[in-house]
Design a protein around this motif. Structure first.
Motif, short mmCIF file in Angstrom:
data_model
loop_
_atom_site.label_atom_id
_atom_site.label_comp_id
_atom_site.label_asym_id
_atom_site.label_seq_id
_atom_site.Cartn_x
_atom_site.Cartn_y
_atom_site.Cartn_z
N GLN A 37 38.99 41.28 39.33
CA GLN A 37 38.70 41.86 38.03
C GLN A 37 37.20 42.15 37.90
O GLN A 37 36.38 41.54 38.60
N SER A 38 36.87 43.06 37.01
CA SER A 38 35.46 43.37 36.77
C SER A 38 35.27 43.93 35.37
O SER A 38 36.19 44.50 34.78
N ARG A 76 42.52 44.82 39.80
CA ARG A 76 43.18 45.34 41.00
C ARG A 76 44.64 44.92 41.00
O ARG A 76 44.97 43.74 40.90
N PHE A 77 45.54 45.90 41.13
CA PHE A 77 46.97 45.64 41.17
C PHE A 77 47.42 45.19 42.55
O PHE A 77 48.33 44.39 42.70
N SER A 82 43.94 50.11 41.37
CA SER A 82 43.48 49.29 40.25
C SER A 82 43.80 49.99 38.94
O SER A 82 43.95 51.21 38.90
N GLY A 83 43.87 49.21 37.88
CA GLY A 83 43.99 49.75 36.54
C GLY A 83 42.65 49.66 35.83
O GLY A 83 41.86 48.74 36.09
N GLU A 84 42.40 50.59 34.91
CA GLU A 84 41.10 50.62 34.23
C GLU A 84 41.28 51.00 32.77
O GLU A 84 42.05 51.89 32.44
N GLY A 232 25.80 53.00 36.54
CA GLY A 232 25.98 51.72 35.87
C GLY A 232 26.17 50.57 36.84
O GLY A 232 25.94 50.70 38.06
N ALA A 233 26.60 49.42 36.31
CA ALA A 233 26.79 48.21 37.11
C ALA A 233 27.98 47.45 36.57
O ALA A 233 28.45 47.67 35.45
N ALA A 234 28.49 46.52 37.40
CA ALA A 234 29.65 45.72 37.00
C ALA A 234 29.56 44.33 37.60
O ALA A 234 28.99 44.14 38.69
N LEU A 235 30.13 43.35 36.89
CA LEU A 235 30.27 41.99 37.37
C LEU A 235 31.72 41.77 37.76
O LEU A 235 32.64 42.13 37.01
N HIS A 236 31.98 41.15 38.92
CA HIS A 236 33.31 40.96 39.44
C HIS A 236 33.66 39.46 39.42
O HIS A 236 32.82 38.62 39.75
#
Length: 237
Positions: A37-38, A76-77, A82-84, A232-236
């Protein structure tokens, strides 16, 4: 003496062989992404197509191009899929038009009376397909994706339209929006990624019903392409 020599040769072969194997090993450019996930945030610019055509004139009823920000959640499925879910916002403007006294429907074109602020809100959900699956190549995870959702203007009132009859006032949304995008995530660490993305959103710009009638048409509307570029950026996790 002979036994000592044999032992020395055996040790040399052992350590020499280990060094050769280490020298021949090649670090892999493939790395697995363990978190499923993120959450992320991006900023960029939205390039809109605000116009509809009335009697060969481009009348820009829709929201104008402007900066935008969005936040997203991704899960992530399985495998590359993945779903968003994402929410975007753009503080922009639109041109305000009013009817004219022209009676000839073939010549009728509304008159510009000023500009108003627009608080453009987008809500989207869809699927993301990472081309490298649940892994990266040299830290990169390119992707394509598609979304469906709604777009609307939160700032529904206009002082410039107070004297315009309601049927001639422009009202944007909620309207259906279809999005297609491509980009890449780059993972400097296992739990942090940086994203660059290009996206096209398709939504309808429609002239007010009275304007269409005065122009001799039942309705005036166009599905328009609205492109965005974001970083942009993301945390997982």
């Amino acid at each position: 003496m002979r036994r000592t020599l044999i032992a020395a040769l055996a040790l040399g072969a052992l350590f020499g062989g280990g060094s050769a194997l280490r020298a021949q090993s090649v670090p892999s450019s493939i790395r697995y992404v363990d978190p499923k996930q993120s959450i992320g945030i991006s900023g960029g610019y939205l390039f809109t197509s605000p116009a509809v055509e009335i009697n060969d004139e481009q009348i820009e009823y829709g929201p104008q191009s402007a900066p935008m920000v969005d936040a997203r959640y991704q899960i992530r499925f399985g495998g590359p899929l993945s779903g968003e879910v994402r929410v975007g916002f753009s503080p922009t403007r639109r041109t305000v038009y009013a009817p004219t006294t022209e009676q000839n429907t073939e010549l009728f074109v509304p008159v510009e009376v000023g500009e108003e602020d627009v608080a453009l809100l987008l809500g989207e959900a869809g699927l993301v397909f990472h081309l490298t699956g649940p892994r990266t190549w040299n830290g990169l995870a390119p992707f394509v994706g598609g979304t469906g959702g709604l777009v609307t203007d939160l700032n529904r009132e206009s002082e410039l339209e107070e004297d315009v009859v309601e049927a001639a006032r422009y009202d944007f949304g909620p309207a259906f929006a279809l999005g297609l995008g491509a980009g890449t995530d780059w993972f400097p660490t296992r739990r942090l990624s940086v994203r660059v993305e290009a996206r096209d959103r398709l939504w309808k710009v429609e002239a007010p019903s009275q304007i269409a009638t005065l122009a001799g048409q039942r309705s005036v509307s166009e599905w328009t392409h609205n492109f965005s570029l974001s970083f942009g950026a993301a945390l997982h996790f």
